[in-house]
Design a protein around this motif. Structure first.
Motif, PDB file in Angstrom:
ATOM      1  N   HIS A 256       0.849  -1.197   0.000  1.00 56.72           N
ATOM      2  CA  HIS A 256       0.000   0.000   0.000  1.00 56.72           C
ATOM      3  C   HIS A 256       0.880   1.239   0.000  1.00 56.72           C
ATOM      4  O   HIS A 256       1.283   1.733   1.060  1.00 56.72           O
ATOM      5  CB  HIS A 256      -0.928  -0.029   1.224  1.00 56.72           C
ATOM      6  CG  HIS A 256      -2.006   1.014   1.219  1.00 56.72           C
ATOM      7  ND1 HIS A 256      -3.194   0.838   1.898  1.00 56.72           N
ATOM      8  CD2 HIS A 256      -2.086   2.235   0.655  1.00 56.72           C
ATOM      9  CE1 HIS A 256      -3.956   1.912   1.739  1.00 56.72           C
ATOM     10  NE2 HIS A 256      -3.294   2.781   0.989  1.00 56.72           N
TER      11      HIS A 256
ATOM     12  N   HIS B 247       1.580   5.196  -2.239  1.00 57.83           N
ATOM     13  CA  HIS B 247       1.018   6.195  -3.172  1.00 57.83           C
ATOM     14  C   HIS B 247       2.121   7.143  -3.630  1.00 57.83           C
ATOM     15  O   HIS B 247       2.158   8.306  -3.219  1.00 57.83           O
ATOM     16  CB  HIS B 247      -0.060   7.024  -2.485  1.00 57.83           C
ATOM     17  CG  HIS B 247      -1.244   6.266  -1.980  1.00 57.83           C
ATOM     18  ND1 HIS B 247      -2.245   5.814  -2.798  1.00 57.83           N
ATOM     19  CD2 HIS B 247      -1.601   5.904  -0.724  1.00 57.83           C
ATOM     20  CE1 HIS B 247      -3.180   5.202  -2.070  1.00 57.83           C
ATOM     21  NE2 HIS B 247      -2.814   5.243  -0.809  1.00 57.83           N
TER      22      HIS B 247
ATOM     23  N   LYS C 214      -9.180  -0.923  -5.427  1.00 60.19           N
ATOM     24  CA  LYS C 214      -9.565  -0.198  -4.212  1.00 60.19           C
ATOM     25  C   LYS C 214     -10.809   0.644  -4.463  1.00 60.19           C
ATOM     26  O   LYS C 214     -10.897   1.372  -5.458  1.00 60.19           O
ATOM     27  CB  LYS C 214      -8.427   0.694  -3.715  1.00 60.19           C
ATOM     28  CG  LYS C 214      -8.756   1.322  -2.341  1.00 60.19           C
ATOM     29  CD  LYS C 214      -7.643   2.191  -1.765  1.00 60.19           C
ATOM     30  CE  LYS C 214      -8.081   2.784  -0.418  1.00 60.19           C
ATOM     31  NZ  LYS C 214      -7.230   3.887   0.044  1.00 60.19           N
TER      32      LYS C 214
ATOM     33  N   HIS D 250     -11.548   1.221   1.471  1.00 59.66           N
ATOM     34  CA  HIS D 250     -11.357   2.328   2.416  1.00 59.66           C
ATOM     35  C   HIS D 250     -12.692   2.479   3.140  1.00 59.66           C
ATOM     36  O   HIS D 250     -13.648   3.022   2.581  1.00 59.66           O
ATOM     37  CB  HIS D 250     -10.968   3.608   1.675  1.00 59.66           C
ATOM     38  CG  HIS D 250     -10.717   4.770   2.588  1.00 59.66           C
ATOM     39  ND1 HIS D 250      -9.599   5.562   2.520  1.00 59.66           N
ATOM     40  CD2 HIS D 250     -11.457   5.290   3.605  1.00 59.66           C
ATOM     41  CE1 HIS D 250      -9.652   6.511   3.445  1.00 59.66           C
ATOM     42  NE2 HIS D 250     -10.781   6.365   4.128  1.00 59.66           N
TER      43      HIS D 250
ATOM     44  N   HIS E 255      -5.935   0.055   5.834  1.00 55.68           N
ATOM     45  CA  HIS E 255      -5.617   1.004   6.921  1.00 55.68           C
ATOM     46  C   HIS E 255      -6.656   1.016   8.052  1.00 55.68           C
ATOM     47  O   HIS E 255      -7.266   2.045   8.341  1.00 55.68           O
ATOM     48  CB  HIS E 255      -5.313   2.411   6.397  1.00 55.68           C
ATOM     49  CG  HIS E 255      -6.273   3.011   5.398  1.00 55.68           C
ATOM     50  ND1 HIS E 255      -7.619   3.064   5.599  1.00 55.68           N
ATOM     51  CD2 HIS E 255      -6.062   3.596   4.188  1.00 55.68           C
ATOM     52  CE1 HIS E 255      -8.193   3.662   4.571  1.00 55.68           C
ATOM     53  NE2 HIS E 255      -7.266   3.986   3.696  1.00 55.68           N
TER      54      HIS E 255
ATOM     55  N   CYS F 204      -4.069  11.869   8.368  1.00 57.31           N
ATOM     56  CA  CYS F 204      -4.264  10.834   7.355  1.00 57.31           C
ATOM     57  C   CYS F 204      -5.645  10.241   7.616  1.00 57.31           C
ATOM     58  O   CYS F 204      -6.255  10.499   8.646  1.00 57.31           O
ATOM     59  CB  CYS F 204      -3.191   9.758   7.449  1.00 57.31           C
ATOM     60  SG  CYS F 204      -3.092   8.950   9.057  1.00 57.31           S
ATOM     61  N   SER F 205      -6.131   9.470   6.637  1.00 55.28           N
ATOM     62  CA  SER F 205      -7.439   8.825   6.806  1.00 55.28           C
ATOM     63  C   SER F 205      -7.330   7.352   6.432  1.00 55.28           C
ATOM     64  O   SER F 205      -6.751   7.047   5.400  1.00 55.28           O
ATOM     65  CB  SER F 205      -8.478   9.488   5.904  1.00 55.28           C
ATOM     66  OG  SER F 205      -8.647  10.832   6.315  1.00 55.28           O
TER      67      SER F 205
ATOM     68  N   ASP G   3       0.756   2.623   3.647  1.00 55.02           N
ATOM     69  CA  ASP G   3      -0.083   3.708   3.114  1.00 55.02           C
ATOM     70  C   ASP G   3       0.778   4.956   2.920  1.00 55.02           C
ATOM     71  O   ASP G   3       0.324   6.081   3.146  1.00 55.02           O
ATOM     72  CB  ASP G   3      -1.280   3.982   4.032  1.00 55.02           C
ATOM     73  CG  ASP G   3      -2.352   4.817   3.352  1.00 55.02           C
ATOM     74  OD1 ASP G   3      -2.240   5.069   2.144  1.00 55.02           O
ATOM     75  OD2 ASP G   3      -3.311   5.221   4.044  1.00 55.02           O
TER      76      ASP G   3
ATOM     77  N   ASN H  91      -4.211  14.529   2.986  1.00 49.79           N
ATOM     78  CA  ASN H  91      -4.225  13.341   3.859  1.00 49.79           C
ATOM     79  C   ASN H  91      -3.089  12.388   3.496  1.00 49.79           C
ATOM     80  O   ASN H  91      -3.008  11.946   2.349  1.00 49.79           O
ATOM     81  CB  ASN H  91      -5.537  12.564   3.672  1.00 49.79           C
ATOM     82  CG  ASN H  91      -6.727  13.201   4.368  1.00 49.79           C
ATOM     83  OD1 ASN H  91      -7.668  12.514   4.727  1.00 49.79           O
ATOM     84  ND2 ASN H  91      -6.708  14.512   4.559  1.00 49.79           N
ATOM     85  N   GLY H  92      -2.273  12.052   4.460  1.00 42.95           N
ATOM     86  CA  GLY H  92      -1.283  11.012   4.211  1.00 42.95           C
ATOM     87  C   GLY H  92      -0.028  11.213   5.024  1.00 42.95           C
ATOM     88  O   GLY H  92       0.323  12.345   5.388  1.00 42.95           O
TER      89      GLY H  92
HETATM   90  O1  URP Z   1      -4.626   9.574   4.307  1.00 44.36           O
HETATM   91  C1  URP Z   1      -4.407   8.720   3.476  1.00 44.36           C
HETATM   92  N1  URP Z   1      -4.555   7.462   3.795  1.00 44.36           N
HETATM   93  N2  URP Z   1      -4.018   9.069   2.220  1.00 44.36           N
HETATM   94  C2  URP Z   1      -3.847   8.199   1.137  1.00 44.36           C
HETATM   95  C3  URP Z   1      -5.138   7.845   0.443  1.00 44.36           C
HETATM   96  C4  URP Z   1      -5.861   6.718   1.122  1.00 44.36           C
HETATM   97  O2  URP Z   1      -7.012   6.877   1.470  1.00 44.36           O
HETATM   98  O3  URP Z   1      -5.275   5.645   1.294  1.00 44.36           O
END
Ligand code: URP
Ligand code: ZN
Ligand code: ZN
Ligand code: ZN
Length: 463
Positions: free
Chosen positions: A61, A63, A152, A185, A241, A289-290, A317, A339-340
């Motif tokens: 996972h 990005h 996803k 998610h 996550h 983050c989410s 993530d 977010n992240g």
């Molecule tokens: O906050 C996050 N997790 N950002 C990356 C996008 C996701 O929802 O995985």
């Protein structure tokens, strides 16, 4: 001919711990032998005495370069995969994004282009479905044939990635029939957006309110709903996550019923908490983050879930945004903070620290960080283990070294560390990717473009 021999180490896989010498030829492990019983010759001998010899990490996972929240994740495939190698991860599975109105294949091709020629380690892709419709549903089996066997979906982010329950059910039906896996998610984004609006109207704009509005119950509710939809569709489900103890309980209940339901958590949920989100002077934005970080009390449930196999995988993530210039976008409005969190370089070390702290065993460390993600996403036994025939993605790990995690010394392209100042026991010493040394006693000797795309098989979630 290139033959490499790793001698004297403790080889740890998800299945075994054994003192063994490891012979590598043509980029693959060809044999293991009890120490001092073999008479192998090699071009290169790596002395691993007093060290662990472990499979390279599989981070399912990440990005890299993700366009999100009005900006782009700050690690490119080049910088992010190099940082991964530094941290003992030799395969990432990143997310190609379907742009609404375009095809899944177009999204995959765009991400293939971003990665091509830039990666230090091997990579594969999932696809984020932004738009579940007749056309994209028809594409799913074709993508599975092309080695992209997981998709996803988002119950969060209305107007961006959000799918409604009908779209989710239909994608699950297709995935279930075709041997694909839906990654979810799970947060009730419609309800969360109401709470966001109400919080902002009350003047609650600081980063900590991000954690307050994204309620644990709304993660648990979405997790429960996703499980029921997967049941109705007759499809397996992988929840990404997971951070709330109530969501772990939903997964555990489903698994007690024998359902093919799986869960991933991330180091940030195991080691960080709402205390970080509440740091003053907007520093809390570093931890947005989410799903969000939760109060510390949730951590015990996550560790327990990892021990009881109600959670099977720890991924990062990894989705870094610089504090200056990116997290900044949300000063005065937490909902605008991208977010992240960064972490692709830290996962293997933080999970080794969990071994030192007694949360998990050494074999479980390898299972949740290497073997199970490889199995779950159709990469096993090419990746995720040390066995004859496997790719020689191997890490020589020094379990006695200590290091202090810091943005000063990390290799991720981000101006802060979520673990700044944390001292951990254990450090990656040498890393091989398909038999090639890419980190040599803590010197980077790899190069961009040597990593290749790995087409994945079907998810081996039952085996
Ligand atoms: O906050 C996050 N997790 N950002 C990356 C996008 C996701 O929802 O995985
Ligand atoms: Zn040969
Ligand atoms: Zn997500
Ligand atoms: Zn993500």
């Amino acid at each position: 001919m290139t033959r490499t021999l790793i001698t004297g180490g403790l080889v740890i896989t998800a299945a075994d711990e054994l003192h063994a010498d490891v012979l590598i030829e043509h980029g693959r492990v060809v044999a293991l032998a009890a120490p001092e019983t073999q008479e192998w010759t090699a071009d290169r001998v790596i002395d691993a005495s007093q060290k662990y010899v472990i499979p390279g990490g599989v981070d399912a996972h990440t990005h890299m370069e993700l366009p999100f929240g009005g900006t782009f994740a700050s690690d490119t495939f080049e910088t992010g995969t190099r940082a991964a190698a530094w941290g003992g991860t030799t395969t990432i599975v990143d997310f190609a994004v379907q742009v609404k109105g375009e095809s899944l294949h177009a999204g995959l091709n765009a991400w293939m282009e971003k990665a091509d020629g830039n990666c230090a380690i091997d990579y594969a892709f999932h696809v984020i479905m932004s738009d579940v419709n007749e056309t994209t549903l028809r594409e799913m089996p074709k993508l599975i044939e092309h080695g992209v066997s997981s998709f996803k979906l988002f119950m969060a982010y209305p107007g961006v990635f959000f799918s409604d329950d009908g779209q989710i059910l239909r994608a699950m039906q297709v995935a279930g029939d075709a041997g694909g896996l839906i990654m979810m998610h799970a947060e009730n984004g419609i309800a969360i957006d109401v709470l966001v609006e109400q919080a902002l109207a009350r003047g609650e704009t600081d980063p900590r309110y991000h954690g307050e509005v994204r309620k644990a119950l709304l993660e648990a509710e979405a997790t429960h709903r996703a499980i029921q939809l997967a049941r109705v569709a007759g499809a397996p489900l992988y929840v990404v996550h997971v951070s709330a103890q109530e969501a772990v309980a939903e997964l555990a209940a489903a698994r007690d019923m024998g359902l093919p339901v799986f869960g991933e958590t991330c180091p940030q949920y195991l080691f960080l908490s709402t205390d970080n989100l509440a740091e003053p002077d907007f520093e809390g934005a570093k931890y947005v983050c989410s799903t969000p970080l939760r109060p510390k009390e949730h951590q015990a449930a996550l560790w327990r879930g990892l021990r009881t196999n109600d959670l099977q995988v720890v991924s990062t993530d990894h989705c870094p945004f610089c504090f200056v210039g990116q997290k900044d976008l949300g000063r005065g409005d937490f909902s605008k903070i991208p977010n992240g969190l960064p972490g692709v370089e830290n996962r293997m070390d933080l999970l080794h620290q969990a071994v030192v702290d007694g949360h998990i065993s050494r074999r479980r460390w390898i299972e949740i960080a290497c073997a199970t993600p490889a199995r779950m996403f159709g990469l096993y036994p090419q990746k995720g283990t040390i066995a004859p025939g496997a790719d020689a993605d191997v890490v020589i790990y020094d379990p006695h070294a200590t290091q202090t995690l810091s943005a000063e010394t990390h290799h991720m392209n981000v101006d802060y560390s979520a673990y700044e100042g944390k001292t951990v026991t254990g450090q990656v010493e040498t890393v091989l990717s398909r038999g090639e040394v890419v980190i040599d006693q803590r010197k980077y000797v790899g190069h961009a473009g040597r990593g290749v795309f790995v087409p994945r098989g079907l998810c081996q979630y039952l085996g």
